[in-house]
Every structure is written in structure tokens, then in C-alpha cells.
Design a protein around this motif. Structure first.
Motif, PDB file in Angstrom:
ATOM      1  N   THR A  41     -35.989  14.948 -21.483  1.00 38.71           N
ATOM      2  CA  THR A  41     -34.920  15.315 -20.564  1.00 38.71           C
ATOM      3  C   THR A  41     -35.443  15.410 -19.146  1.00 38.71           C
ATOM      4  OG1 THR A  41     -33.875  16.551 -22.310  1.00 38.71           O
ATOM      5  CG2 THR A  41     -33.106  16.989 -20.111  1.00 38.71           C
TER       6      THR A  41
ATOM      7  N   PRO B  53     -34.233   3.103 -20.797  1.00 41.92           N
ATOM      8  CA  PRO B  53     -32.927   2.892 -20.169  1.00 41.92           C
ATOM      9  C   PRO B  53     -32.360   4.114 -19.446  1.00 41.92           C
ATOM     10  CG  PRO B  53     -32.637   3.286 -22.497  1.00 41.92           C
ATOM     11  CD  PRO B  53     -34.117   3.372 -22.234  1.00 41.92           C
ATOM     12  N   ALA B  54     -33.099   5.228 -19.429  1.00 40.76           N
ATOM     13  CA  ALA B  54     -32.527   6.444 -18.830  1.00 40.76           C
ATOM     14  C   ALA B  54     -32.117   6.198 -17.384  1.00 40.76           C
ATOM     15  CB  ALA B  54     -33.536   7.593 -18.898  1.00 40.76           C
TER      16      ALA B  54
ATOM     17  N   VAL C 124     -22.280  -2.876 -15.528  1.00 35.24           N
ATOM     18  CA  VAL C 124     -22.239  -3.018 -16.988  1.00 35.24           C
ATOM     19  C   VAL C 124     -21.187  -2.044 -17.514  1.00 35.24           C
ATOM     20  CG1 VAL C 124     -23.580  -2.981 -19.123  1.00 35.24           C
ATOM     21  CG2 VAL C 124     -24.724  -3.481 -16.962  1.00 35.24           C
TER      22      VAL C 124
ATOM     23  N   ALA D 121     -28.847   7.820 -14.378  1.00 30.27           N
ATOM     24  CA  ALA D 121     -27.581   8.545 -14.187  1.00 30.27           C
ATOM     25  C   ALA D 121     -27.179   8.515 -12.730  1.00 30.27           C
ATOM     26  CB  ALA D 121     -27.733   9.992 -14.666  1.00 30.27           C
TER      27      ALA D 121
ATOM     28  N   LEU E  60     -29.888  -4.332 -12.958  1.00 32.84           N
ATOM     29  CA  LEU E  60     -28.590  -4.654 -13.557  1.00 32.84           C
ATOM     30  C   LEU E  60     -27.481  -4.629 -12.518  1.00 32.84           C
ATOM     31  CD1 LEU E  60     -28.694  -2.528 -16.838  1.00 32.84           C
ATOM     32  CD2 LEU E  60     -28.907  -5.014 -16.633  1.00 32.84           C
TER      33      LEU E  60
ATOM     34  N   LYS F 240     -33.976   4.200  -7.655  1.00 35.37           N
ATOM     35  CA  LYS F 240     -34.185   2.912  -8.334  1.00 35.37           C
ATOM     36  C   LYS F 240     -35.137   2.037  -7.525  1.00 35.37           C
ATOM     37  CE  LYS F 240     -31.431   3.238 -11.978  1.00 35.37           C
ATOM     38  NZ  LYS F 240     -32.022   3.516 -13.289  1.00 35.37           N
TER      39      LYS F 240
ATOM     40  N   PHE G 255     -35.340  -0.043 -16.316  1.00 32.35           N
ATOM     41  CA  PHE G 255     -34.006  -0.461 -15.870  1.00 32.35           C
ATOM     42  C   PHE G 255     -33.720   0.050 -14.468  1.00 32.35           C
ATOM     43  CE2 PHE G 255     -32.263  -2.477 -19.608  1.00 32.35           C
ATOM     44  CZ  PHE G 255     -33.169  -2.085 -20.573  1.00 32.35           C
ATOM     45  N   SER G 256     -33.471  -0.914 -13.587  1.00 30.65           N
ATOM     46  CA  SER G 256     -33.100  -0.575 -12.219  1.00 30.65           C
ATOM     47  C   SER G 256     -31.657  -1.015 -11.998  1.00 30.65           C
ATOM     48  CB  SER G 256     -34.051  -1.263 -11.238  1.00 30.65           C
ATOM     49  OG  SER G 256     -33.684  -0.969  -9.915  1.00 30.65           O
ATOM     50  N   SER G 257     -31.287  -1.113 -10.739  1.00 37.34           N
ATOM     51  CA  SER G 257     -29.906  -1.437 -10.411  1.00 37.34           C
ATOM     52  C   SER G 257     -29.885  -2.284  -9.148  1.00 37.34           C
ATOM     53  CB  SER G 257     -29.130  -0.140 -10.172  1.00 37.34           C
ATOM     54  OG  SER G 257     -27.927  -0.411  -9.495  1.00 37.34           O
TER      55      SER G 257
ATOM     56  N   THR H  75     -20.365   0.518 -19.378  1.00 36.01           N
ATOM     57  CA  THR H  75     -20.893   1.663 -20.135  1.00 36.01           C
ATOM     58  C   THR H  75     -20.314   2.955 -19.566  1.00 36.01           C
ATOM     59  OG1 THR H  75     -22.758   2.023 -18.667  1.00 36.01           O
ATOM     60  CG2 THR H  75     -23.120   0.477 -20.474  1.00 36.01           C
ATOM     61  N   ARG H  76     -20.752   4.051 -20.133  1.00 36.28           N
ATOM     62  CA  ARG H  76     -20.320   5.371 -19.669  1.00 36.28           C
ATOM     63  C   ARG H  76     -20.611   5.554 -18.180  1.00 36.28           C
ATOM     64  NH1 ARG H  76     -23.527  10.170 -22.444  1.00 36.28           N
ATOM     65  NH2 ARG H  76     -25.137   8.968 -21.441  1.00 36.28           N
ATOM     66  N   LEU H  77     -21.744   4.979 -17.747  1.00 35.66           N
ATOM     67  CA  LEU H  77     -22.172   5.171 -16.359  1.00 35.66           C
ATOM     68  C   LEU H  77     -21.175   4.603 -15.355  1.00 35.66           C
ATOM     69  CD1 LEU H  77     -25.739   5.111 -15.126  1.00 35.66           C
ATOM     70  CD2 LEU H  77     -24.175   3.584 -13.953  1.00 35.66           C
ATOM     71  N   SER H  78     -20.549   3.473 -15.710  1.00 33.17           N
ATOM     72  CA  SER H  78     -19.624   2.833 -14.761  1.00 33.17           C
ATOM     73  C   SER H  78     -18.167   3.176 -15.076  1.00 33.17           C
ATOM     74  CB  SER H  78     -19.813   1.307 -14.803  1.00 33.17           C
ATOM     75  OG  SER H  78     -19.549   0.833 -16.107  1.00 33.17           O
TER      76      SER H  78
HETATM   77  N1  LIG Z   1     -23.675   0.731 -16.231  1.00 35.00           N
HETATM   78  C1  LIG Z   1     -23.930   0.152 -15.071  1.00 35.00           C
HETATM   79  O1  LIG Z   1     -22.998  -0.373 -14.392  1.00 35.00           O
HETATM   80  C2  LIG Z   1     -25.338   0.086 -14.547  1.00 35.00           C
HETATM   81  C3  LIG Z   1     -25.560  -0.639 -13.376  1.00 35.00           C
HETATM   82  C4  LIG Z   1     -26.844  -0.721 -12.882  1.00 35.00           C
HETATM   83  C5  LIG Z   1     -27.900  -0.107 -13.526  1.00 35.00           C
HETATM   84  N2  LIG Z   1     -27.658   0.612 -14.660  1.00 35.00           N
HETATM   85  C6  LIG Z   1     -28.811   1.262 -15.300  1.00 35.00           C
HETATM   86  O2  LIG Z   1     -28.872   0.883 -16.656  1.00 35.00           O
HETATM   87  C7  LIG Z   1     -29.524   1.922 -17.402  1.00 35.00           C
HETATM   88  C8  LIG Z   1     -28.700   2.241 -18.631  1.00 35.00           C
HETATM   89  O3  LIG Z   1     -27.498   2.874 -18.201  1.00 35.00           O
HETATM   90  P1  LIG Z   1     -26.116   2.724 -18.994  1.00 35.00           P
HETATM   91  O4  LIG Z   1     -25.239   1.859 -18.204  1.00 35.00           O
HETATM   92  O5  LIG Z   1     -26.397   2.359 -20.411  1.00 35.00           O
HETATM   93  O6  LIG Z   1     -25.540   4.178 -18.856  1.00 35.00           O
HETATM   94  P2  LIG Z   1     -25.334   5.324 -19.971  1.00 35.00           P
HETATM   95  O7  LIG Z   1     -24.564   4.784 -21.104  1.00 35.00           O
HETATM   96  O8  LIG Z   1     -24.797   6.488 -19.217  1.00 35.00           O
HETATM   97  O9  LIG Z   1     -26.820   5.606 -20.480  1.00 35.00           O
HETATM   98  C9  LIG Z   1     -27.734   6.289 -19.663  1.00 35.00           C
HETATM   99  C10 LIG Z   1     -28.897   6.777 -20.501  1.00 35.00           C
HETATM  100  O10 LIG Z   1     -29.665   7.663 -19.680  1.00 35.00           O
HETATM  101  C11 LIG Z   1     -29.846   8.877 -20.382  1.00 35.00           C
HETATM  102  N3  LIG Z   1     -29.865  10.017 -19.457  1.00 35.00           N
HETATM  103  C12 LIG Z   1     -28.912  10.347 -18.551  1.00 35.00           C
HETATM  104  N4  LIG Z   1     -29.274  11.484 -17.903  1.00 35.00           N
HETATM  105  C13 LIG Z   1     -30.464  11.874 -18.449  1.00 35.00           C
HETATM  106  C14 LIG Z   1     -31.350  12.957 -18.214  1.00 35.00           C
HETATM  107  N5  LIG Z   1     -31.077  13.872 -17.275  1.00 35.00           N
HETATM  108  N6  LIG Z   1     -32.487  13.021 -18.939  1.00 35.00           N
HETATM  109  C15 LIG Z   1     -32.770  12.090 -19.875  1.00 35.00           C
HETATM  110  N7  LIG Z   1     -31.972  11.036 -20.142  1.00 35.00           N
HETATM  111  C16 LIG Z   1     -30.834  10.918 -19.433  1.00 35.00           C
HETATM  112  C17 LIG Z   1     -28.661   8.994 -21.311  1.00 35.00           C
HETATM  113  O11 LIG Z   1     -29.002   9.845 -22.383  1.00 35.00           O
HETATM  114  P3  LIG Z   1     -27.828  10.611 -23.213  1.00 35.00           P
HETATM  115  O12 LIG Z   1     -27.078   9.554 -23.926  1.00 35.00           O
HETATM  116  O13 LIG Z   1     -28.596  11.532 -24.085  1.00 35.00           O
HETATM  117  O14 LIG Z   1     -27.002  11.308 -22.178  1.00 35.00           O
HETATM  118  C18 LIG Z   1     -28.463   7.553 -21.741  1.00 35.00           C
HETATM  119  O15 LIG Z   1     -29.340   7.235 -22.797  1.00 35.00           O
HETATM  120  C19 LIG Z   1     -29.673   3.104 -16.435  1.00 35.00           C
HETATM  121  O16 LIG Z   1     -30.996   3.118 -15.947  1.00 35.00           O
HETATM  122  C20 LIG Z   1     -28.713   2.768 -15.311  1.00 35.00           C
HETATM  123  O17 LIG Z   1     -29.107   3.347 -14.083  1.00 35.00           O
HETATM  124  C21 LIG Z   1     -26.404   0.721 -15.200  1.00 35.00           C
END
Ligand SMILES: NC(=O)c1ccc[n+]([C@@H]2O[C@H](COP(=O)([O-])OP(=O)(O)OC[C@H]3O[C@@H](n4cnc5c(N)ncnc54)[C@H](OP(=O)(O)O)[C@@H]3O)[C@@H](O)[C@H]2O)c1
Length: 206
Positions: free
Chosen positions: A22, A50-51, A147, A53, A144, A118, A99-101, A149-152
Motif C-alpha cells: 500500500t 500496475p499501481a 483505458v 491513482a 498508456l 509518472k 506503467f506510466s501515462s 478502467t476504474r481510473l478513467s
Molecule cells: N485507465 C487509464 O485511462 C490510464 C491512463 C494512463 C495510465 N494509466 C495507468 O495504468 C495503470 C493501471 O491503472 P488502471 O487503469 O488499471 O486503474 P485501476 O483499475 O484503478 O487500477 C489501479 C491499480 O493501482 C492500485 N492502487 C491504487 N491506489 C493504490 C495505493 N494507494 N497503494 C497501492 N496500490 C494502489 C489499485 O489497487 P486496488 O485495486 O487494491 O485499489 C489497482 O490495482 C496505472 O499505473 C495508471 O496510472 C491508466
């Protein structure tokens, strides 16, 4: 994670371990390091980090968000990469995927700390790669685009949103190294954005 790892082992015939850590405490627990040693005892150990946020509070000048965002997007992944990189270097085999962005190349008022974290991760990976690659360890950082996912979730996005399965397929099916972009067209866009003079960059509508 336990169920997913077990499922992958049965279906694809490799050993799968998972790590729980964490951020914002970027310290790695004993268990994490122990798991790391087990992972690195495989024939071709691969570590995916992949962590990441974002935060709605990461907008403009907000001093309180800088450290927590840096912890999850830079400090934690960098420490994990260093821990495994060191173990893999001594065995002369393995790969670390970070994983960056695209945000790293195009910082803006929203997600300003995220972009910086990043970018720091990409620079860290570049330096680490220089050390690890000659020792037989591959290191890649995937910038990336958007994508699905939850993040977007809930964001108003003007560009195509990639399917997470396609991202996974891309990451595991290629021999990635260095900085890569997915989808690929972001390489061109970020190249241009990185080199725009400030008077033009500050007028960009994002
Ligand atoms: N989605 C996009 O549009 C996008 C764009 C560019 C880059 N990215 C990058 O892609 C990677 C994967 O993201 P995703 O899109 O798959 O998003 P996601 O579904 O929100 O997954 C993020 C991951 O990070 C973990 N995480 C978040 N906060 C944390 C914390 N404080 N300590 C430890 N782990 C933590 C989460 O763990 P829990 O599941 O346990 O919360 C989850 O496994 C990330 O590095 C993100 O920055 C995503």
C-alpha cells in the motif's frame, strides 16, 4: 488475487505470485520482499507494477496532494522495480514492466502531481534500464493512453479509450523494453507535445 493467480496457473501453466503493498507508505513489507525472492527464482521472472491513482483534488496548486500521488505513482513502483531489478540482476534474467501515462508528456492544471509522478517514474526507469539491460534484465515502462478502467471512469474523454484486455495482450505478448506507448499513435502525439514551445503549449485545449 489468489483466485486469479490460481486460475492463470491452471490455464497457462506458469507460476503466478501476487504482491500486496500500500502506498502512500512506499516501504516494502517483509512479505513483499519474500514474495519477490520467490518470484525471482522462476526461470524467466516477470514483474508487472500496475499501481497508479489519480485524484479529483489533484487540481492546480494543492500542496497536500503532491506526496500521496507521488507515493502511489512513483515512489512505490520505483521501489518495487529496484527490489526486483536487484534480484534479477544477480541472476541475469527477468523483466520488470512499469506503467506510466501520456500525462507524463503533457502536464496540465488537472492531474498536475500525477503527471509529474509518472514523468519521474519514466526517468527512473530510464536510468535503471541502463544498469540492468547489460546484465540480462529487461525493463519497460508503458505510457498508456486512455483505458476503460476504474481510473478513467466518469471522465469526459476526447480520444479513443482502449480496452484493458487489449492492453494486457500487448504487454504480455511482446518483448517490451524501454519506453513504449499504447495505443501506438500516442508516441507521435506525445513527441509533438514534448517539443512544443511554451507559448503554443499553454494554449493547447486540454
Ligand atoms: N485507465 C487509464 O485511462 C490510464 C491512463 C494512463 C495510465 N494509466 C495507468 O495504468 C495503470 C493501471 O491503472 P488502471 O487503469 O488499471 O486503474 P485501476 O483499475 O484503478 O487500477 C489501479 C491499480 O493501482 C492500485 N492502487 C491504487 N491506489 C493504490 C495505493 N494507494 N497503494 C497501492 N496500490 C494502489 C489499485 O489497487 P486496488 O485495486 O487494491 O485499489 C489497482 O490495482 C496505472 O499505473 C495508471 O496510472 C491508466
Amino acid at each position: 488475487m489468489r483466485a486469479t493467480a490460481a486460475d492463470m496457473e491452471v490455464r497457462f501453466g506458469f507460476r503466478a505470485h501476487w504482491l500486496v503493498t500500500t502506498s502512500p507508505s512506499p516501504a516494502l513489507s517483509q512479505t513483499t520482499c519474500w514474495n519477490g525472492a520467490r518470484v525471482c527464482s522462476g526461470t524467466w521472472p516477470s514483474v508487472f507494477v500496475p499501481a497508479g491513482a489519480v485524484s479529483d483534488e489533484d487540481y492546480g496548486p494543492n500542496p497536500d496532494i503532491v506526496a500521496p500521488i507521488a507515493a502511489v505513482n512513483y515512489l512505490g513502483p520505483a521501489r518495487i522495480a529496484a527490489t526486483f531489478g536487484r534480484a534479477m540482476r544477480s541472476r541475469g534474467a527477468g523483466q520488470v514492466i512499469l506503467f506510466s501515462s501520456i500525462a507524463a508528456a503533457a502536464p496540465r492544471g488537472r492531474n498536475v502531481a500525477y503527471s509529474a509522478a509518472k514523468a519521474a517514474l519514466e526517468i527512473y526507469a530510464r536510468g535503471l534500464r541502463k544498469e540492468l539491460e547489460p546484465k540480462g534484465v529487461r525493463l519497460a515502462v508503458i505510457a498508456l493512453g486512455y483505458v476503460d478502467t476504474r481510473l478513467s471512469f466518469g471522465m469526459k474523454l476526447r480520444f479513443p479509450v482502449a480496452d484493458p484486455d487489449a492492453v494486457g495482450e500487448y504487454v504480455v505478448s511482446r518483448r517490451l523494453h524501454g519506453r513504449c506507448h499504447y495505443p501506438r499513435f500516442w508516441w507521435w502525439i506525445t513527441l509533438v507535445l514534448r517539443h512544443l514551445p511554451w507559448p503554443i503549449y499553454r494554449r493547447m485545449p486540454f
